[in-house]
Design a protein around this motif. Structure first.
Motif, PDB file in Angstrom:
ATOM      1  N   ALA A 104       0.832  -1.189   0.000  1.00 12.90           N
ATOM      2  CA  ALA A 104       0.000   0.000   0.000  1.00 12.90           C
ATOM      3  C   ALA A 104       0.873   1.247   0.000  1.00 12.90           C
ATOM      4  O   ALA A 104       0.506   2.279  -0.552  1.00 12.90           O
ATOM      5  CB  ALA A 104      -0.930  -0.004   1.202  1.00 12.90           C
ATOM      6  N   SER A 105       2.034   1.153   0.628  1.00 12.89           N
ATOM      7  CA  SER A 105       2.971   2.278   0.666  1.00 12.89           C
ATOM      8  C   SER A 105       4.346   1.743   1.036  1.00 12.89           C
ATOM      9  O   SER A 105       4.484   0.593   1.474  1.00 12.89           O
ATOM     10  CB  SER A 105       2.532   3.337   1.682  1.00 12.89           C
ATOM     11  N   LEU A 106       5.360   2.574   0.895  1.00 10.24           N
ATOM     12  CA  LEU A 106       6.701   2.148   1.269  1.00 10.24           C
ATOM     13  C   LEU A 106       6.795   1.886   2.769  1.00 10.24           C
ATOM     14  O   LEU A 106       7.661   1.123   3.216  1.00 10.24           O
ATOM     15  CB  LEU A 106       7.732   3.210   0.862  1.00 10.24           C
ATOM     16  N   ALA A 107       5.911   2.479   3.546  1.00 12.17           N
ATOM     17  CA  ALA A 107       5.906   2.231   4.987  1.00 12.17           C
ATOM     18  C   ALA A 107       5.623   0.765   5.286  1.00 12.17           C
ATOM     19  O   ALA A 107       6.067   0.222   6.308  1.00 12.17           O
ATOM     20  CB  ALA A 107       4.871   3.122   5.666  1.00 12.17           C
ATOM     21  N   ASP A 108       4.890   0.090   4.386  1.00 15.90           N
ATOM     22  CA  ASP A 108       4.598  -1.328   4.581  1.00 15.90           C
ATOM     23  C   ASP A 108       5.861  -2.169   4.499  1.00 15.90           C
ATOM     24  O   ASP A 108       5.982  -3.189   5.166  1.00 15.90           O
ATOM     25  CB  ASP A 108       3.596  -1.813   3.528  1.00 15.90           C
ATOM     26  N   ILE A 109       6.793  -1.768   3.633  1.00 16.54           N
ATOM     27  CA  ILE A 109       8.056  -2.506   3.538  1.00 16.54           C
ATOM     28  C   ILE A 109       8.792  -2.417   4.866  1.00 16.54           C
ATOM     29  O   ILE A 109       9.302  -3.413   5.392  1.00 16.54           O
ATOM     30  CB  ILE A 109       8.935  -1.925   2.411  1.00 16.54           C
ATOM     31  N   GLN A 110       8.799  -1.207   5.439  1.00 14.53           N
ATOM     32  CA  GLN A 110       9.479  -1.018   6.710  1.00 14.53           C
ATOM     33  C   GLN A 110       8.785  -1.792   7.820  1.00 14.53           C
ATOM     34  O   GLN A 110       9.426  -2.323   8.723  1.00 14.53           O
ATOM     35  CB  GLN A 110       9.556   0.470   7.028  1.00 14.53           C
ATOM     36  N   ALA A 111       7.446  -1.892   7.722  1.00  9.63           N
ATOM     37  CA  ALA A 111       6.720  -2.631   8.754  1.00  9.63           C
ATOM     38  C   ALA A 111       7.021  -4.122   8.674  1.00  9.63           C
ATOM     39  O   ALA A 111       7.105  -4.817   9.688  1.00  9.63           O
ATOM     40  CB  ALA A 111       5.219  -2.388   8.590  1.00  9.63           C
ATOM     41  N   MET A 112       7.186  -4.626   7.441  1.00  5.15           N
ATOM     42  CA  MET A 112       7.391  -6.059   7.250  1.00  5.15           C
ATOM     43  C   MET A 112       8.834  -6.466   7.496  1.00  5.15           C
ATOM     44  O   MET A 112       9.118  -7.474   8.127  1.00  5.15           O
ATOM     45  CB  MET A 112       6.999  -6.462   5.829  1.00  5.15           C
ATOM     46  N   ILE A 113       9.745  -5.639   6.988  1.00  8.52           N
ATOM     47  CA  ILE A 113      11.160  -6.008   7.023  1.00  8.52           C
ATOM     48  C   ILE A 113      11.951  -5.204   8.057  1.00  8.52           C
ATOM     49  O   ILE A 113      12.928  -5.678   8.604  1.00  8.52           O
ATOM     50  CB  ILE A 113      11.780  -5.816   5.623  1.00  8.52           C
ATOM     51  N   GLY A 114      11.501  -3.983   8.321  1.00 12.15           N
ATOM     52  CA  GLY A 114      12.269  -3.113   9.206  1.00 12.15           C
ATOM     53  C   GLY A 114      12.274  -3.567  10.658  1.00 12.15           C
ATOM     54  O   GLY A 114      13.169  -3.205  11.426  1.00 12.15           O
ATOM     55  N   ASP A 115      11.262  -4.349  11.043  1.00 10.03           N
ATOM     56  CA  ASP A 115      11.202  -4.864  12.406  1.00 10.03           C
ATOM     57  C   ASP A 115      12.052  -6.134  12.488  1.00 10.03           C
ATOM     58  O   ASP A 115      11.745  -7.140  11.845  1.00 10.03           O
ATOM     59  CB  ASP A 115       9.737  -5.163  12.768  1.00 10.03           C
ATOM     60  N   THR A 116      13.103  -6.083  13.285  1.00 12.98           N
ATOM     61  CA  THR A 116      14.043  -7.217  13.345  1.00 12.98           C
ATOM     62  C   THR A 116      13.355  -8.502  13.777  1.00 12.98           C
ATOM     63  O   THR A 116      13.581  -9.577  13.200  1.00 12.98           O
ATOM     64  CB  THR A 116      15.182  -6.887  14.329  1.00 12.98           C
ATOM     65  N   ASP A 117      12.480  -8.387  14.781  1.00 10.42           N
ATOM     66  CA  ASP A 117      11.792  -9.591  15.281  1.00 10.42           C
ATOM     67  C   ASP A 117      10.855 -10.159  14.218  1.00 10.42           C
ATOM     68  O   ASP A 117      10.777 -11.372  14.031  1.00 10.42           O
ATOM     69  CB  ASP A 117      10.999  -9.262  16.550  1.00 10.42           C
ATOM     70  N   ALA A 118      10.152  -9.265  13.503  1.00  8.79           N
ATOM     71  CA  ALA A 118       9.212  -9.727  12.476  1.00  8.79           C
ATOM     72  C   ALA A 118       9.966 -10.413  11.334  1.00  8.79           C
ATOM     73  O   ALA A 118       9.541 -11.461  10.831  1.00  8.79           O
ATOM     74  CB  ALA A 118       8.396  -8.543  11.939  1.00  8.79           C
ATOM     75  N   GLU A 119      11.100  -9.824  10.958  1.00  2.00           N
ATOM     76  CA  GLU A 119      11.881 -10.425   9.875  1.00  2.00           C
ATOM     77  C   GLU A 119      12.419 -11.790  10.307  1.00  2.00           C
ATOM     78  O   GLU A 119      12.397 -12.757   9.533  1.00  2.00           O
ATOM     79  CB  GLU A 119      13.041  -9.513   9.475  1.00  2.00           C
ATOM     80  N   ALA A 120      12.895 -11.876  11.546  1.00  2.00           N
ATOM     81  CA  ALA A 120      13.402 -13.156  12.047  1.00  2.00           C
ATOM     82  C   ALA A 120      12.300 -14.203  12.043  1.00  2.00           C
ATOM     83  O   ALA A 120      12.533 -15.372  11.712  1.00  2.00           O
ATOM     84  CB  ALA A 120      13.967 -12.968  13.449  1.00  2.00           C
ATOM     85  N   ALA A 121      11.081 -13.771  12.402  1.00  2.00           N
ATOM     86  CA  ALA A 121       9.958 -14.713  12.418  1.00  2.00           C
ATOM     87  C   ALA A 121       9.647 -15.192  11.010  1.00  2.00           C
ATOM     88  O   ALA A 121       9.369 -16.376  10.788  1.00  2.00           O
ATOM     89  CB  ALA A 121       8.732 -14.036  13.037  1.00  2.00           C
ATOM     90  N   LEU A 122       9.705 -14.255  10.038  1.00  2.00           N
ATOM     91  CA  LEU A 122       9.447 -14.641   8.653  1.00  2.00           C
ATOM     92  C   LEU A 122      10.462 -15.678   8.169  1.00  2.00           C
ATOM     93  O   LEU A 122      10.119 -16.646   7.486  1.00  2.00           O
ATOM     94  CB  LEU A 122       9.494 -13.411   7.740  1.00  2.00           C
ATOM     95  N   ARG A 123      11.702 -15.476   8.569  1.00  2.00           N
ATOM     96  CA  ARG A 123      12.732 -16.422   8.138  1.00  2.00           C
ATOM     97  C   ARG A 123      12.575 -17.760   8.860  1.00  2.00           C
ATOM     98  O   ARG A 123      12.798 -18.827   8.277  1.00  2.00           O
ATOM     99  CB  ARG A 123      14.125 -15.832   8.389  1.00  2.00           C
ATOM    100  N   ALA A 124      12.159 -17.703  10.115  1.00  2.00           N
ATOM    101  CA  ALA A 124      12.020 -18.945  10.892  1.00  2.00           C
ATOM    102  C   ALA A 124      10.871 -19.799  10.374  1.00  2.00           C
ATOM    103  O   ALA A 124      10.888 -21.029  10.518  1.00  2.00           O
ATOM    104  CB  ALA A 124      11.804 -18.608  12.366  1.00  2.00           C
ATOM    105  N   ILE A 125       9.859 -19.153   9.774  1.00  2.00           N
ATOM    106  CA  ILE A 125       8.697 -19.887   9.267  1.00  2.00           C
ATOM    107  C   ILE A 125       9.118 -20.940   8.242  1.00  2.00           C
ATOM    108  O   ILE A 125       8.479 -21.984   8.101  1.00  2.00           O
ATOM    109  CB  ILE A 125       7.682 -18.901   8.647  1.00  2.00           C
ATOM    110  N   GLN A 126      10.230 -20.672   7.579  1.00  2.00           N
ATOM    111  CA  GLN A 126      10.677 -21.627   6.553  1.00  2.00           C
ATOM    112  C   GLN A 126      11.075 -22.977   7.152  1.00  2.00           C
ATOM    113  O   GLN A 126      11.033 -23.990   6.462  1.00  2.00           O
ATOM    114  CB  GLN A 126      11.888 -21.068   5.802  1.00  2.00           C
TER     115      GLN A 126
END
Length: 408
Positions: A187-209
């Motif tokens: 929806a906006s570039l802020a969404d990229i920061q929300a998805m990837i910019g949060d270290t814990d969220a990014e770690a969770a995304l990688r752990a899901i694999q």
């Protein structure tokens, strides 16, 4: 324009490119290596140009956008909505832009704008959904699942470059539907920061694999693609902070959209297609004020965006394609608006565009059930963009050889 590099030419040049890659961002170096491998295997290189597609959702009133101001019939059919004679911005002896399009006129004066008149398709459909489906798939076949840009992305895409195409919006448009390539949509570039910019969220995304699947399995391929996508998006997110758009953009949908697209182009050199849409063009009632507002925002934002692209030194590397699913009817309705019609204008803008008027303006005295008849099939425009701008095989991607216009 340059054609595809031959395999020998590419392999010769790639030695230099790979050397440059030693100091380039790692994800860009990966793209270079992936492209090298693809070409060595007989595949295609994506063009180094970027295409921005701007969708005017709802059906733009082309007759009040590019106005046939010398035609008496125009004023007879639109006693309320016709732009008064002398109020438009003349661009030829018989055509004028809506007076709100002062920004677009600046693009025209810089000779960075092609106006394509009378664009449409045979047996036009007045349904928003169906007509948009036809435009986005470039097909009247209701079974066509993939979009015209999706088919292009399948042709040049690589798992190593998940940001080959990006979209700004709340939903992915069918034009980007591909068999193998997935297009990140935000929806906006802020969404990229929300998805990837949060270290814990990014770690969770990688752990899901989970644990790596066995070598050669389909799951292993999915895991590799996901990891590559996360790496690329993380790099994109980090790079967002390295550029601040300098253009003068309005705080409206067009201004915000084009500002973010300029931002993406500045920090994501591997991105070749960016798509976004702005709604509000379905003007069945009280059209004048709404249409004027939208056109002003569109023209001003496009002008600011293209100036910023010049500032980046990419004037000849970025082109903007503007379309709407249909024009409006010639006769205004009783609610001071216009209903769904058929043919309308398209715009192609950028420093490499062959500026000027293209196509024949539809006659107001020779209508099809009250609608303007098209003189240019929109797939001819797509053929021009695919072959002349993106260096792709337009006939293969469109399923038919449409005669391109000379747009670049």
């Amino acid at each position: 324009m340059s054609k595809h590099l031959t395999r020998r030419e590419f392999l010769k040049k790639s030695a230099t490119v790979i050397a440059v890659g030693a100091v380039a961002p790692p994800w860009l170096a990966k793209i270079v290596r992936a492209d090298t491998l693809r070409v060595a295997q007989g595949g295609k290189m994506p063009s180094d140009r970027t295409l921005v597609v701007c969708q005017l959702t709802g059906g733009n009133d082309g007759l009040n956008t590019v106005i046939p101001y010398t035609q008496k019939r125009y004023y007879e059919m639109r006693p309320v909505l016709a732009v008064k004679d002398g109020a438009g911005i003349p661009i030829s002896e018989d055509l004028a832009l809506h007076p709100a399009l002062t920004g677009l006129k600046k693009v025209w004066d810089r000779k960075h704008l092609a106006i394509l008149n009378g664009v449409g398709y045979p047996n036009p459909n007045r349904s928003h959904f169906r007509s948009m489906e036809i435009w986005q798939t470039a097909s009247t076949d209701t079974d066509e699942r993939y979009g015209w840009l999706g088919r292009y992305l399948d042709d040049v895409g690589s798992p190593k470059n998940p940001v080959l195409a990006l979209a700004l919006g709340v939903q992915k448009e069918q034009a980007l539907n591909a068999r193998n390539v997935s297009v990140p949509t935000f929806a906006s570039l802020a969404d990229i920061q929300a998805m990837i910019g949060d270290t814990d969220a990014e770690a969770a995304l990688r752990a899901i694999q989970g644990m790596d699947a066995s070598e050669g399995s389909a799951m292993r391929d999915v895991q590799a693609a996901t990891k590559s996508a996360l790496n690329a998006m993380a790099e994109l997110n980090r790079n967002l902070s390295k550029y601040e758009p300098v253009g003068s953009y309005g705080q409206d949908a067009f201004g915000r959209g084009f500002r973010q697209i300029a931002h993406l182009i500045a920090v994501s050199p591997g991105t070749r297609v960016i798509y976004f849409s702005v709604g509000g063009f379905d003007t069945h009632s009280a059209q004048a004020a709404q249409h004027e507002k939208l056109l002003r925002q569109f023209g001003d934002a496009l002008d600011a965006f293209l100036l910023e692209i010049v500032h980046m030194g990419k004037a000849d590397k970025v082109a903007v394609l503007v379309f709407s699913e249909f024009g409006r009817r010639v006769q205004e309705n009783a609610s001071a608006g216009t209903d769904h019609g058929a043919a309308g204008p398209m715009f192609v803008a950028g420093g490499a565009v062959k500026a000027g008027l293209h196509g024949t303006y539809p006659s107001l005295d020779d209508l099809d059930r009250g609608d303007l008849k098209h003189s240019v099939d929109f797939r001819r425009v797509y053929a021009s963009v695919l072959s002349q701008w993106l260096a792709a095989d337009a006939g293969s991607l469109l399923g038919k050889d449409y005669q391109p216009l000379e747009l670049f």
